[in-house]
Scaffold this active site. Structure first.
Site, PDB file in Angstrom:
ATOM      1  N   ASP A   1      -4.052  -2.962  -8.849  1.00 59.08           N
ATOM      2  CA  ASP A   1      -3.386  -1.972  -8.001  1.00 59.08           C
ATOM      3  C   ASP A   1      -2.780  -2.728  -6.811  1.00 59.08           C
ATOM      4  OD1 ASP A   1      -2.590   0.197  -6.519  1.00 59.08           O
ATOM      5  OD2 ASP A   1      -4.601   1.057  -6.253  1.00 59.08           O
TER       6      ASP A   1
ATOM      7  N   GLU B   1      -3.677   8.910  -8.997  1.00 59.22           N
ATOM      8  CA  GLU B   1      -4.564   8.062  -8.175  1.00 59.22           C
ATOM      9  C   GLU B   1      -4.358   8.377  -6.706  1.00 59.22           C
ATOM     10  OE1 GLU B   1      -5.574   4.401  -5.743  1.00 59.22           O
ATOM     11  OE2 GLU B   1      -3.706   5.470  -5.942  1.00 59.22           O
ATOM     12  N   GLU B   2      -3.097   8.580  -6.360  1.00 59.31           N
ATOM     13  CA  GLU B   2      -2.755   8.764  -4.945  1.00 59.31           C
ATOM     14  C   GLU B   2      -3.309  10.073  -4.376  1.00 59.31           C
ATOM     15  OE1 GLU B   2      -1.786   6.388  -3.318  1.00 59.31           O
ATOM     16  OE2 GLU B   2      -0.457   5.074  -4.467  1.00 59.31           O
TER      17      GLU B   2
ATOM     18  N   HIS C   1       3.074   3.090   1.016  1.00 59.05           N
ATOM     19  CA  HIS C   1       3.177   4.554   1.027  1.00 59.05           C
ATOM     20  C   HIS C   1       4.402   5.062   1.795  1.00 59.05           C
ATOM     21  CE1 HIS C   1      -1.200   5.489  -0.354  1.00 59.05           C
ATOM     22  NE2 HIS C   1      -0.490   4.785  -1.218  1.00 59.05           N
TER      23      HIS C   1
ATOM     24  N   HIS D   1      -3.030   2.316 -11.693  1.00 57.15           N
ATOM     25  CA  HIS D   1      -2.395   3.638 -11.631  1.00 57.15           C
ATOM     26  C   HIS D   1      -0.880   3.534 -11.712  1.00 57.15           C
ATOM     27  CE1 HIS D   1      -0.903   3.911  -7.359  1.00 57.15           C
ATOM     28  NE2 HIS D   1      -1.860   3.041  -7.111  1.00 57.15           N
TER      29      HIS D   1
ATOM     30  N   ASP E   1       3.243  -0.365  -4.999  1.00 57.95           N
ATOM     31  CA  ASP E   1       2.073   0.510  -5.197  1.00 57.95           C
ATOM     32  C   ASP E   1       2.439   1.669  -6.131  1.00 57.95           C
ATOM     33  OD1 ASP E   1      -0.260   1.927  -5.022  1.00 57.95           O
ATOM     34  OD2 ASP E   1       0.086   2.641  -2.985  1.00 57.95           O
TER      35      ASP E   1
HETATM   36  N1  DPN Z   1      -5.416   2.357  -3.961  1.00 62.66           N
HETATM   37  C1  DPN Z   1      -4.256   1.912  -3.268  1.00 62.66           C
HETATM   38  C2  DPN Z   1      -3.298   3.046  -3.109  1.00 62.66           C
HETATM   39  O1  DPN Z   1      -2.870   3.424  -4.139  1.00 62.66           O
HETATM   40  O2  DPN Z   1      -2.976   3.524  -2.039  1.00 62.66           O
HETATM   41  C3  DPN Z   1      -4.385   0.947  -2.185  1.00 62.66           C
HETATM   42  C4  DPN Z   1      -5.488  -0.019  -2.302  1.00 62.66           C
HETATM   43  C5  DPN Z   1      -5.731  -0.733  -3.466  1.00 62.66           C
HETATM   44  C6  DPN Z   1      -6.295  -0.217  -1.227  1.00 62.66           C
HETATM   45  C7  DPN Z   1      -6.800  -1.615  -3.528  1.00 62.66           C
HETATM   46  C8  DPN Z   1      -7.330  -1.108  -1.275  1.00 62.66           C
HETATM   47  C9  DPN Z   1      -7.583  -1.806  -2.425  1.00 62.66           C
HETATM   48 ZN    ZN Z   2      -2.097   2.302  -5.282  1.00 68.05          ZN
END
Ligand code: DPN
Ligand code: ZN
Ligand code: CA
Length: 431
Positions: free
Chosen positions: A194, A165-166, A283, A119, A131
């Site tokens: 990610d 994605e978030e 975040h 993402h 992230d």
């Molecule tokens: N999906 C992520 C996010 O964007 O907050 C964090 C994440 C990635 C958590 C992969 C677990 C595994």
């Molecule tokens: Zn992420």
């Protein structure tokens, strides 16, 4: 940095050879199948670009905010210039337009597609550099390396950068849900990246357990990509692989950790600090360009390339490339042609003849472009449309398998509307 290690004996032999050989430039034989080293410097430059985009757009790159579209446009321009066929898929979420960027590398078996993605959006509270600037930048540099090396594997390669994605995996869900069943069945695997540069990193590989059949091969390939020990992790529904898995497509991925605390055992094998989160800035506004571990980013970027080169199939080396770089002006309301004479190519042209086109123009919507085969057959590669962009710098794929390769091919460019003009800077044919 390369994952390949040189043995002491090999180093000694290389040193001896270097000392004994006369000081002339030598061309090292190139192993077409060797996995390339991905430049950490280049990945870091892409990350810096994303940080700058956030800084110039209110500090984030979040869905519905200007920093997100700027991120999409930035990546798209680089991929277009490298010869990718890109498309931006729009969707609506929370009354805002979201965007996925899809980039297809011309060639390979269209019925057997390997896709890699991550993402591109951040949360609103910060620039989202770990992230997921890291996954986005690593994927971009791998894509650009594919182009630089003219990688021509058996499978067709596609990259995706997902929006929103978030906010709940919105972009990747939209992409998979809008793929016709026949297109889904062509996807032989999806690899997700990610968060691959966490400041206190772990080396996690997505576990294949509970995932579609075929995921084990992806898991094992990614495990083999690392020179450090890895742990399997069940990312479940926490990232963009989830929609692909639900559609029955084999998935895999890597991850360097988010809010979870690194244990003492993990700090033993990976270094870093136990009792502290893998990413303390997860975040948060401090997820900036300083929130990245360069070694983790380097290892994971190399792992993306390792997986791609090993999973895409050896394929056939690219055929010869021909080009004509002579400028041809395109006067208003005119038709011009630029020739390329092909010789020494046995048999017919390929089913995916790659036609690289570089045209400077003040309004490309005026242009109709055909590739004309030696026997006069015209293949329309672009029609006129209201297309409020200027230049064309792209690669079209033409199924020219019914045409004899040798002879004079022409790029025919028609300007069909008044006012705007331009010129052909050059074009190419990759057999
Ligand atoms: N999906 C992520 C996010 O964007 O907050 C964090 C994440 C990635 C958590 C992969 C677990 C595994
Ligand atoms: Zn992420
Ligand atoms: Ca015109």
């Amino acid at each position: 940095m390369s994952l390949k290690r040189t043995t002491p004996l090999a180093s000694a032999l290389l040193l001896a050879a270097a000392l004994l050989s006369p000081p002339v430039a030598t061309a090292a034989p190139v192993d077409a199948l060797a996995v390339p080293d991905i430049s950490l410097t280049n990945v870091q430059a892409h990350l810096n670009d994303l940080q700058t985009i956030a800084t110039n757009n209110g500090g984030n790159r979040a869905h519905g905010r200007p920093g997100y579209l700027a991120s999409i446009n930035h990546l798209k321009a680089k991929l277009d210039a490298a010869g990718y066929q890109t498309s931006v898929q729009q969707f609506t979420y929370n009354s805002a337009t979201g965007y996925n960027l899809i980039a297809d590398w011309p060639g390979g078996d269209p019925n057997s597609v390997l896709m890699l993605g991550g993402h591109l959006d951040s949360v609103t509270s910060g620039p989202g550099i770990n992230d997921n600037g890291t996954g986005s930048a690593g994927l971009l540099e791998v894509a650009l390396t594919v182009s630089r090396l003219s990688f021509a594997p058996q499978k067709h390669i596609r990259f995706g950068w997902w929006g929103a994605e978030e906010l709940g995996l919105v972009g990747s869900n939209h992409y998979v849900n809008s793929l016709p069943t026949t297109e889904r069945s062509k996807l032989k695997g999806y690899l997700n990246f990610d968060m691959i540069g966490s400041p206190n990193p772990g080396y996690f590989v997505y576990s294949a357990s509970g995932q579609p059949t075929g995921s084990l091969q992806l898991q094992q390939t990614l495990q083999a990509a690392f020179s450090v020990p890895t742990e399997l992790t069940s990312v479940g529904g926490r990232s963009d692989h989830a929609a692909f898995a639900r559609a029955g497509i084999p998935i895999g991925g890597t991850f360097t950790g988010a809010e979870v605390i690194k244990t003492a055992a993990q700090a033993q094998k990976w270094g870093g600090t136990s009792g502290v989160a893998f990413d303390r800035c997860y975040h948060r506004s401090c997820d900036t360009i300083t929130n990245v571990n360069a070694t983790a980013l380097d290892r994971n970027s190399d792992a993306i390339a390792y997986a791609l080169w090993n999973l895409a199939g050896a394929g056939t080396p690219p055929g010869p490339r021909f080009e004509n770089l002579t400028d041809v002006t395109i006067p208003d309301l005119s038709t011009v042609e630029s020739p390329i004479t092909v010789s020494g190519v046995a048999g017919n042209a390929p089913a995916a003849l790659a036609v690289g086109v570089d045209i400077a123009h003040t309004y490309r919507g005026d242009l109709v472009i055909d590739l004309v085969a030696p026997d006069g057959t015209a293949f329309r590669v672009k029609g006129s449309s209201s297309d409020s962009a200027d230049n064309i710098l792209t690669t079209y794929s033409v199924n020219a398998s019914g045409e004899v390769a040798n002879g004079t091919w022409k790029l025919r460019v028609q300007d069909v509307a008044s006012a705007d003009v331009g010129r052909i800077n050059g074009w190419s044919l990759q057999f």
